[in-house]
Scaffold this motif. Structure first.
Motif, PDB file in Angstrom:
ATOM      1  N   THR A 135       1.317   3.293  -3.853  1.00 43.00           N
ATOM      2  CA  THR A 135       0.905   4.774  -3.908  1.00 43.00           C
ATOM      3  C   THR A 135       1.551   5.993  -3.585  1.00 43.00           C
ATOM      4  O   THR A 135       1.653   7.141  -4.349  1.00 43.00           O
ATOM      5  N   ARG A 136       2.783   5.685  -2.912  1.00 43.21           N
ATOM      6  CA  ARG A 136       4.246   6.947  -3.117  1.00 43.21           C
ATOM      7  C   ARG A 136       4.539   6.670  -4.096  1.00 43.21           C
ATOM      8  O   ARG A 136       5.381   7.809  -4.259  1.00 43.21           O
TER       9      ARG A 136
ATOM     10  N   GLU B 197      -4.108   6.306   4.981  1.00 38.00           N
ATOM     11  CA  GLU B 197      -4.268   7.093   4.019  1.00 38.00           C
ATOM     12  C   GLU B 197      -3.749   6.039   2.925  1.00 38.00           C
ATOM     13  O   GLU B 197      -4.431   6.147   1.821  1.00 38.00           O
ATOM     14  N   ALA B 198      -2.915   5.411   2.674  1.00 37.26           N
ATOM     15  CA  ALA B 198      -2.531   4.584   1.012  1.00 37.26           C
ATOM     16  C   ALA B 198      -3.384   3.982   0.726  1.00 37.26           C
ATOM     17  O   ALA B 198      -3.728   3.982  -0.089  1.00 37.26           O
TER      18      ALA B 198
ATOM     19  N   ALA C  55      -6.511   4.989  -3.097  1.00 34.39           N
ATOM     20  CA  ALA C  55      -5.563   4.511  -3.691  1.00 34.39           C
ATOM     21  C   ALA C  55      -6.803   3.533  -4.328  1.00 34.39           C
ATOM     22  O   ALA C  55      -7.370   2.965  -5.776  1.00 34.39           O
TER      23      ALA C  55
ATOM     24  N   ALA D  73       0.793  -1.107  -0.421  1.00 33.68           N
ATOM     25  CA  ALA D  73      -0.158  -0.126   0.097  1.00 33.68           C
ATOM     26  C   ALA D  73       1.033   1.036   0.154  1.00 33.68           C
ATOM     27  O   ALA D  73       0.519   2.279  -0.530  1.00 33.68           O
ATOM     28  N   LEU D  74       1.474   1.043   0.646  1.00 36.08           N
ATOM     29  CA  LEU D  74       2.701   2.370   1.059  1.00 36.08           C
ATOM     30  C   LEU D  74       4.009   2.543  -0.691  1.00 36.08           C
ATOM     31  O   LEU D  74       3.661   3.583  -1.278  1.00 36.08           O
TER      32      LEU D  74
ATOM     33  N   GLU E 216       9.684   1.937   4.774  1.00 32.58           N
ATOM     34  CA  GLU E 216       9.577   3.436   4.714  1.00 32.58           C
ATOM     35  C   GLU E 216      11.026   3.948   3.879  1.00 32.58           C
ATOM     36  O   GLU E 216      11.063   5.245   4.219  1.00 32.58           O
TER      37      GLU E 216
END
Length: 403
Positions: free
Chosen positions: A32-33, A274-275, A279, A28-29, A89
């Motif tokens: 989307t980032r 958030e991700a 998404a 997810a991180l 991260e």
């Protein structure tokens, strides 16, 4: 110096792909980032693109789905060699930083050729500045621009978009996308039932809602939704005492499928929440409850953790134009009418929230009240409620008091 002289080790690029394949939270991180443009290795960039398309389609990017992709062998190799999932991260930040350096260096070399005009140099320098403050996401708007936009909108006669929460709140609060909405209550007052009914109301108005249930598992939430929306006693739903004939089954299926309310019963950090929300295109997220969230980092105290989470949720709401509803415990003890200072663990919540609703119950009188204690865009006041605890359903009593 040339752009190619910047160290372009692909270790971090391989690590982010490996994390995405091995862990859903990391996926997810990562997906989307980052974008494929952030990868210096073309094959890794193509593999990222394939992985992101699969994740969008199926909601996961595990080894099984990856095995069908053209770059499957490369992705599996990345997954097998990733140093540590806990560093996800950090790997993302390194990849992003390196991508900015490469893009900025390329622009600088273009300026250094001496072939650009003064105006073109200024424009390219502005491109570098936008890269360093977050890929151009920051926009400074002048007063004339704001006035022109304002007049354009109002001359069209367009009505602002409000999210319908029901429960009598529309008489007090105009809930806009991008709001941080807090529901506070002492234990066992009914804040989960209240928030679920609010989520159903938002979905009934055509919005897509994601409910993060950190206190009650998925099965428990499903039972509460069926009881509330179907008018069944919760205990009968839990004990399977309802005669599920064809008509009742059809009603239950209709209840659960008609509304776009999805449930996650896993603890995540604000960044992962958030991700996932962005998404999958959710309009609102509900978190039950704030004190159980994972900050994703070590903190020295509960006060510090809640403070950081409140600030993070406020930022997520504003940044993504997303309604964020967070449940919060009030200090235990006493039967007095709750106030904002009773919000547990951190005064930051009171500062960050756009709207704060405090639930209060008077057990002797069997009266419930939703107190609008903070409202940035309107009046505060009290909404008398009737709570059918057996069916997990709140109803508004039409006599209102306002301040």
């Amino acid at each position: 110096m040339t752009a190619s002289s910047i160290t372009t080790s692909t270790n971090d690029e391989r690590a982010v792909l490996g994390c995405a394949v091995r862990d859903d939270k990391c996926a997810a991180l990562v997906l989307t980032r980052l974008s494929e443009d952030d990868f210096t290795d073309l094959d890794l960039g193509d593999a990222f693109h394939e992985l992101r398309e699969v994740w969008k389609k199926y909601g996961r990017a595990d080894a099984v789905t990856v095995s069908r992709l053209p770059h499957a062998e490369l992705l599996v190799s990345c997954a097998d060699t990733v140093p540590s999932l806990s560093g996800c991260e950090i790997y993302i930040a390194h990849v992003k930083e390196k991508a900015v350096q490469m893009k900025a260096a390329t622009i600088a070399l273009e300026i250094a050729t001496g072939k650009l005009s003064t105006q073109e140099i200024a424009e390219r320098a502005g491109d570098i500045a936008r890269l360093t403050i977050g890929g151009g996401r920051v926009k400074i708007r002048t007063m004339p621009e704001m006035l022109v936009d304002f007049l354009k909108t109002h001359r069209k006669g367009e009505k602002p978009e409000y999210i319908k929460t029901g429960l009598g709140l529309e008489d007090f609060v105009r809930v806009k996308p991008g709001s941080f909405f807090v529901i506070g209550a002492r234990p066992s007052v009914g804040k989960t039932a209240y928030s679920l009914q609010m989520a159903l109301n938002i979905a009934r108005a055509g919005k897509k809602v994601l409910y993060f249930s950190l206190e009650t598992n998925y099965e428990g939430i499903s039972e509460r939704i069926v009881a509330c929306a179907g008018g069944y006693r919760l205990v009968d739903v839990m004990d399977n005492e309802i005669s599920w004939d064809t008509q009742r089954e059809a009603k239950a299926i209709d209840i659960l499928s008609r509304y776009k309310v999805d449930v996650v019963d896993t603890v995540f950090s604000p960044a992962v929440m958030e991700a996932i929300a962005v998404a999958h295109g959710y309009d609102a997220i509900v978190i039950d409850y704030l004190g159980l969230m994972d900050t994703g980092e070590r903190t020295n105290s509960l006060y510090e953790r809640v403070t950081k989470m409140s600030m993070a949720l406020h930022r997520i709401a504003q940044k993504n134009n997303l309604l964020v509803i967070a449940l919060c415990q009030l200090n235990r003890g006493g039967t007095e009418v709750p106030k904002m200072e009773h919000l547990r663990e951190s005064g930051q919540i009171e500062q960050d929230a756009d709207v704060i609703v405090l639930l209060h119950s008077d057990e002797e009188k069997e009266e419930y009240t939703a107190i609008v204690a903070k409202n940035k865009t309107g009046k505060c006041g009290a909404i008398p409620l009737w709570y059918d605890r057996e069916k997990q359903h709140f109803s508004v009593i039409e006599t209102r008091r306002s301040e």
